[in-house]
Design a protein around this motif. Structure first.
Motif, PDB file in Angstrom:
ATOM      1  N   ILE A 167      -1.959  15.524-121.029  1.00 45.26           N
ATOM      2  CA  ILE A 167      -1.075  14.949-122.039  1.00 45.26           C
ATOM      3  C   ILE A 167      -1.111  15.880-123.252  1.00 45.26           C
ATOM      4  CG2 ILE A 167      -0.574  12.945-123.490  1.00 45.26           C
ATOM      5  CD1 ILE A 167      -2.154  11.242-121.512  1.00 45.26           C
ATOM      6  N   GLY A 168      -0.139  16.765-123.353  1.00 45.88           N
ATOM      7  CA  GLY A 168      -0.145  17.752-124.426  1.00 45.88           C
ATOM      8  C   GLY A 168      -1.340  18.681-124.297  1.00 45.88           C
ATOM      9  N   ASP A 169      -2.146  18.772-125.357  1.00 44.97           N
ATOM     10  CA  ASP A 169      -3.363  19.579-125.329  1.00 44.97           C
ATOM     11  C   ASP A 169      -4.578  18.761-124.905  1.00 44.97           C
ATOM     12  OD1 ASP A 169      -2.087  21.908-126.174  1.00 44.97           O
ATOM     13  OD2 ASP A 169      -2.315  21.381-128.294  1.00 44.97           O
ATOM     14  N   SER A 170      -4.352  17.548-124.456  1.00 49.15           N
ATOM     15  CA  SER A 170      -5.441  16.650-124.083  1.00 49.15           C
ATOM     16  C   SER A 170      -5.357  16.289-122.602  1.00 49.15           C
ATOM     17  CB  SER A 170      -5.402  15.379-124.932  1.00 49.15           C
ATOM     18  OG  SER A 170      -5.515  15.672-126.309  1.00 49.15           O
ATOM     19  N   TYR A 171      -6.442  15.716-122.115  1.00 49.81           N
ATOM     20  CA  TYR A 171      -6.509  15.250-120.740  1.00 49.81           C
ATOM     21  C   TYR A 171      -7.054  13.827-120.731  1.00 49.81           C
ATOM     22  CZ  TYR A 171      -5.673  20.030-119.223  1.00 49.81           C
ATOM     23  OH  TYR A 171      -5.109  21.260-119.017  1.00 49.81           O
ATOM     24  N   ARG A 172      -6.337  12.952-120.076  1.00 47.52           N
ATOM     25  CA  ARG A 172      -6.834  11.600-119.845  1.00 47.52           C
ATOM     26  C   ARG A 172      -7.645  11.627-118.545  1.00 47.52           C
ATOM     27  NH1 ARG A 172      -5.506   6.894-121.963  1.00 47.52           N
ATOM     28  NH2 ARG A 172      -3.618   7.759-122.930  1.00 47.52           N
ATOM     29  N   VAL A 263     -10.882   7.951-120.432  1.00 45.35           N
ATOM     30  CA  VAL A 263     -11.359   8.510-121.690  1.00 45.35           C
ATOM     31  C   VAL A 263     -10.452   9.701-122.004  1.00 45.35           C
ATOM     32  CG1 VAL A 263     -13.705   7.755-121.186  1.00 45.35           C
ATOM     33  CG2 VAL A 263     -13.014  10.093-120.590  1.00 45.35           C
ATOM     34  N   MET A 264     -10.552  10.225-123.218  1.00 43.36           N
ATOM     35  CA  MET A 264      -9.645  11.301-123.633  1.00 43.36           C
ATOM     36  C   MET A 264     -10.407  12.570-123.990  1.00 43.36           C
ATOM     37  SD  MET A 264      -6.438  11.972-123.879  1.00 43.36           S
ATOM     38  CE  MET A 264      -5.606  10.375-124.042  1.00 43.36           C
ATOM     39  N   LEU A 265     -10.035  13.667-123.380  1.00 37.93           N
ATOM     40  CA  LEU A 265     -10.623  14.978-123.647  1.00 37.93           C
ATOM     41  C   LEU A 265      -9.572  15.846-124.345  1.00 37.93           C
ATOM     42  CD1 LEU A 265     -12.822  17.206-123.222  1.00 37.93           C
ATOM     43  CD2 LEU A 265     -11.703  17.680-121.027  1.00 37.93           C
ATOM     44  N   THR A 266      -9.937  16.395-125.500  1.00 34.11           N
ATOM     45  CA  THR A 266      -9.016  17.238-126.262  1.00 34.11           C
ATOM     46  C   THR A 266      -9.656  18.578-126.548  1.00 34.11           C
ATOM     47  OG1 THR A 266      -8.010  15.295-127.325  1.00 34.11           O
ATOM     48  CG2 THR A 266      -7.637  17.440-128.357  1.00 34.11           C
ATOM     49  N   PHE A 267      -8.962  19.661-126.237  1.00 38.66           N
ATOM     50  CA  PHE A 267      -9.413  21.006-126.556  1.00 38.66           C
ATOM     51  C   PHE A 267      -8.778  21.445-127.876  1.00 38.66           C
ATOM     52  CE2 PHE A 267      -9.685  20.900-121.876  1.00 38.66           C
ATOM     53  CZ  PHE A 267     -11.043  21.118-121.745  1.00 38.66           C
ATOM     54  N   ARG A 268      -9.547  22.203-128.659  1.00 39.92           N
ATOM     55  CA  ARG A 268      -9.076  22.606-129.994  1.00 39.92           C
ATOM     56  C   ARG A 268      -8.899  24.122-130.079  1.00 39.92           C
ATOM     57  NH1 ARG A 268      -9.133  18.121-132.887  1.00 39.92           N
ATOM     58  NH2 ARG A 268     -10.650  16.476-132.485  1.00 39.92           N
TER      59      ARG A 268
END
Length: 268
Positions: A167-172, A263-268
């Motif tokens: 989802i965009g720059d994130s992963y559910r 849960v939500m994983l977001t890379f920066r």
């Protein structure tokens, strides 16, 4: 009995819980029908009807047994025209269960043969493991071929089971299992995590909890008093990402989180 087995083995994976008479009934039937049988309890504490957790257990706990082993899986076993009882051969082992999506999800493309178990029309099958599955196990261990147990199963039921979605720059990332310690197993492997990460910082959000490092231990460094370090993102023996709490149950910290939620994983 399978030619490579000196002792017949039957395993049980169920959502019966640790109380009650269910396991005793089935074990008694198996011992009466299969001389010298060794019965192995895989897990009786799968959350009732939770096919995602059952899939996780079967995939990681059952497939390592020797050829000829018979696995009885009784989770959400409701006989319907679309979900018949089945017997399956995979990697030389046998699985007796309901075709409710668990077999395909757990065994992937290793299914070599599958048949629908012949049952009497109009019968009462409220306890499949006792009424049907144990008899099928005995027949297989006595040398019956799967073709003798019923007709070929043309199309196996698919279980929609997401591991993670972008989802965009994130992963559910979806929860696949919660163990007795309250550790939470996620549907992403460490190898996949590192391939997606590419060295970038990240934040993993679990309800109101946040983690930004992955560790090789359930315990924080000695002398570290930062309470945030008690929340551990680590790697389980299955290779999947695992959430743990060094002072107790991670699951209790996020009460209500179940297998199938995310849960939500977001890379920066």
């Amino acid at each position: 009995m399978h030619p490579l087995m000196e002792t017949p083995i039957v395993t049980l994976t169920t959502d019966w819980g640790s109380r009650g008479f269910f396991a005793g009934m089935v074990k008694g039937a198996l011992c009466s029908m299969i001389p010298g049988v060794r019965i192995v309890d895989i897990d009786h504490n799968i959350e009732p009807f939770n096919k995602i957790s059952a899939t996780f257990v079967v995939r990681h706990a059952c497939t390592g047994f020797p050829a000829g082993t018979v696995h009885i899986i009784d989770v959400d076993s409701n006989l319907t025209p679309d979900t018949p009882f089945v017997a399956i051969r995979s990697r030389g082992q046998y699985y007796i269960c309901c075709d409710n999506g668990i077999p395909v999800a757990a065994l992937d493309d290793t299914i070599e043969e599958a048949v629908e178990l012949s049952v009497e029309h109009g019968g009462i099958y409220n306890f499949a493991a006792y009424n049907i599955f144990s008899q099928a196990a005995a027949a297989i261990l006595e040398g019956a071929s799967l073709a003798e147990l019923g007709p070929h199963r043309q199309q196996m039921t698919q279980l929609i089971q997401s591991r993670y979605v972008k989802i965009g720059d994130s992963y559910r990332i979806f929860v696949h299992y919660i163990d007795t310690y309250g550790n939470i197993y996620l549907g992403m492997t460490y190898q996949e995590f590192e391939q997606l990460r590419q060295g970038r910082p990240f934040v993993l959000q679990v309800r109101d909890k946040y983690m930004s490092e992955i560790t090789g231990s359930y315990l924080p460094p000695a002398g570290d008093t930062d309470p945030r370090r008690r929340l551990r993102l680590t790697v389980s023996s299955t290779g999947l990402l695992e959430l743990a709490y060094s002072e107790g149950s991670f699951h209790q910290l996020v009460s209500g989180l179940k297998a199938g939620e995310s849960v939500m994983l977001t890379f920066r």
